[in-house]
Structures are given as structure tokens and as C-alpha cells.
Write an enzyme that holds these catalytic residues in place. Structure first.
Site, short mmCIF file in Angstrom:
data_model
loop_
_atom_site.label_atom_id
_atom_site.label_comp_id
_atom_site.label_asym_id
_atom_site.label_seq_id
_atom_site.Cartn_x
_atom_site.Cartn_y
_atom_site.Cartn_z
N ASP A 42 -43.29 7.84 -19.92
CA ASP A 42 -44.75 7.76 -19.81
C ASP A 42 -45.17 7.80 -18.34
O ASP A 42 -46.37 7.90 -18.04
CB ASP A 42 -45.30 6.53 -20.51
CG ASP A 42 -44.69 5.22 -20.04
OD1 ASP A 42 -43.87 5.25 -19.11
OD2 ASP A 42 -45.03 4.17 -20.62
N SER A 43 -44.19 7.80 -17.44
CA SER A 43 -44.47 8.04 -16.02
C SER A 43 -45.04 9.42 -15.79
O SER A 43 -45.55 9.72 -14.70
CB SER A 43 -43.19 7.86 -15.19
OG SER A 43 -42.11 8.58 -15.76
N ASP A 81 -40.62 8.00 -24.30
CA ASP A 81 -41.32 6.72 -24.27
C ASP A 81 -42.39 6.66 -25.34
O ASP A 81 -43.18 7.61 -25.50
CB ASP A 81 -42.00 6.51 -22.91
CG ASP A 81 -41.12 5.76 -21.92
OD1 ASP A 81 -40.31 4.93 -22.36
OD2 ASP A 81 -41.26 6.01 -20.71
N LYS A 110 -38.05 5.08 -26.57
CA LYS A 110 -37.88 3.89 -25.74
C LYS A 110 -39.13 3.04 -25.86
O LYS A 110 -40.25 3.56 -25.77
CB LYS A 110 -37.64 4.25 -24.27
CG LYS A 110 -37.45 3.01 -23.36
CD LYS A 110 -36.91 3.38 -22.00
CE LYS A 110 -37.94 4.03 -21.12
NZ LYS A 110 -39.07 3.11 -20.77
N GLU A 112 -41.00 -0.59 -24.54
CA GLU A 112 -41.00 -1.65 -23.53
C GLU A 112 -41.24 -3.02 -24.16
O GLU A 112 -41.97 -3.15 -25.13
CB GLU A 112 -42.09 -1.38 -22.49
CG GLU A 112 -41.82 -0.19 -21.59
CD GLU A 112 -42.85 -0.06 -20.48
OE1 GLU A 112 -43.65 -1.01 -20.29
OE2 GLU A 112 -42.86 0.98 -19.81
N GLU A 180 -35.22 -2.76 -15.36
CA GLU A 180 -35.97 -2.23 -14.21
C GLU A 180 -36.35 -3.33 -13.22
O GLU A 180 -36.91 -4.35 -13.60
CB GLU A 180 -37.23 -1.50 -14.69
CG GLU A 180 -38.05 -0.92 -13.55
CD GLU A 180 -39.14 0.03 -14.00
OE1 GLU A 180 -39.89 0.51 -13.13
OE2 GLU A 180 -39.24 0.30 -15.22
#
EC number: 2.1.2.11
Length: 262
Positions: A42-43, A81, A110, A112, A180
């Protein structure tokens, strides 16, 4: 790379290499490399669309970029993501979001965080046959709650929380977990406590693998320079040099030459 290779690599103490990728031309380049796995992160909201945080990523955005990467990728395992709040409503809505990403070409998602609701959602997805990678430490989707991009787990209480979160994600069925921006000793402790592999970013050399953002490691931008990034190429400088060379040759009528004309 297949999903079972993640655990095999950890057992054989072979490091896992992961890189973000957001478009077809980049994916074609990655396909010819030895990179193990690719993350459509999502970056992309920041690196490609110019937003200040990853919160602006949408399911439509992630779906579109996953499709583009999947078309160009080769043997690499593809993870996408689940974007901000993509798993925070009903389980039915979450499954529908994940379905869209898998149909776009992702082989895993993925997610979070490791709170109770998130772990229940992960367990539900895994039981439905969907591979899930976890993500703890600095979780960019929670950046406002965390108070900025800060190293996590610096005191004993935070460290214990991260250890518990990692164990909970493993119990929920995650096949791997991203760690992270945590102190390297803590990341190594977490890694040693798990059967599943860890992928570090800003977490030192003790994790089972590493991940970097495409634009960061290739030097495509210079305005964002976190400590954990190593630039393996100065792409921005070379691009500017090429553009200026093109302008000069057009102005001096060196381009197009006969070889470029019909």
C-alpha cells in the site's frame, strides 16, 4: 517460489529477499532477477500516487496495481497489502476485498496489526484457504495512532507486546510476518521464537529475510531517506542525465539521426 518455500528457507537458514513492485515494466525487470517474492504494498499510495501516507490506498488501487504486476512477474511469489480498513468491517466484506486481490493475481495478502479482531479475521481467512502474511512493529496504516514514523519496541513493555503479537499471528495461521522498525536484538528474539519466517524492514540482519521499497533501493527519489534504506543505484541521477542529453540532442539537431528516420 511457492508458499511452502518460506518455511523451508527458514529451516535451511537461507535468507528471503522481498521487494515492492507496483507496475508491469518493473515486474518484468524483477522477473529476470533472483528476488524471491514481491509485495504490491500500500506504499504505492506514496511512492506512485504522491500521497503523504499509505492510508489513501484503496482496494481499487491495490487491485489495479496487482493486476499490472501479476502480468509481468515470473517465478516470484506475489503478495498484496490489504489496504487501510480493508479488514475492519464485517468478515464478509473482508473476504470480498481479499477475493478481489486474489483474482487480480495475488497469491497471498498482507494484513497489518495483531489485535484480537485482526487475528480472528486472519484465522478466518486462513481457514478459508487464503495465505496471510502478518505485519507488526511500525504499522503505517496506524501512523496517526502511533504518533509518526518511530521505532517500536524500545522499552521492555513494548518489546513484550511485540513478542506476544508475533506468537498470536503465528497461532492465527500466518505463513510469515513482517517486522518493521524495531531494535535489531528484539527482531532477532522474535525471529528465534517463531516457526514461521520473519521479513524485516528496519529490523536489523537477524530476521529471516528483508524487504525494501523499489523506489527507495533504486534511488528513484531522494526526498525520503530513512536510516534502514540502502540505495543500490542512483536511478534519479541517471534519469535526469538521460533527459538532459535528449534535450541537448534535440536542440542541436543530433536527434533524430538518419538511423532513426524512415
Amino acid at each position: 517460489m511457492k508458499i511452502h518455500d518460506f518455511k523451508i528457507k527458514k529451516q535451511e537458514q537461507k535468507k528471503i529477499s522481498m521487494l515492492t513492485c507496483y507496475d508491469y515494466p518493473s515486474a518484468c525487470i524483477v522477473a529476470e532477477s533472483n528476488i524471491d517474492c514481491v509485495l504490491v504494498g500500500d506504499s504505492v499510495a506514496m511512492a506512485v500516487h504522491g500521497h503523504p501516507t499509505t492510508i489513501m490506498a484503496t482496494i481499487e488501487m491495490m487491485e489495479l496495481h496487482t493486476q499490472a504486476v501479476a502480468r509481468g512477474l515470473g517465478k516470484q511469489f506475489l503478495i498484496t497489502d490489504l489496504p487501510f480498513l480493508g479488514h475492519k468491517s464485517s468478515q464478509g466484506h473482508t473476504v470480498e476485498n481479499v477475493k478481489r486481490l486474489l483474482q487480480a493475481g495475488a497469491q497471498a495478502v498482507k494484513i497489518e496489526g495483531a489485535d484480537k479482531d485482526t487475528c480472528q479475521t486472519i484465522s478466518h481467512l486462513v481457514n478459508a484457504g487464503i495465505p496471510v502474511m502478518g505485519h507488526i512493529g511500525l504499522t503505517p496504516q496506524s501512523i496517526h495512532q502511533l504518533g509518526g514514523y518511530k521505532v517500536q519496541g524500545k522499552n521492555s513493555e513494548q518489546a513484550e507486546t511485540l513478542l506476544q503479537q508475533a506468537a498470536t499471528l503465528e497461532q492465527a495461521g500466518c505463513f510469515a510476518v513482517v517486522i518493521e522498525c524495531v531494535p535489531q536484538e528484539l527482531a532477532k528474539t522474535i525471529t528465534d521464537s517463531l516457526v514461521i519466517p520473519t521479513i524485516g524492514i528496519g529490523a536489523g540482519p537477524g530476521t529471516d529475510g528483508q524487504v525494501l521499497v523499489w523506489h527507495d533501493m533504486l534511488g528513484l527519489q531522494t526526498s525520503f531517506n530513512p536510516k534502514f534504506v540502502k540505495k543500490y543505484f542512483r536511478a534519479k541521477d541517471h534519469f535526469i542525465e538521460a533527459l538532459n542529453s535528449y534535450v541537448q540532442q534535440v536542440q542541436q539537431m543530433h536527434f533524430p539521426a538518419n538511423e532513426h528516420s524512415f
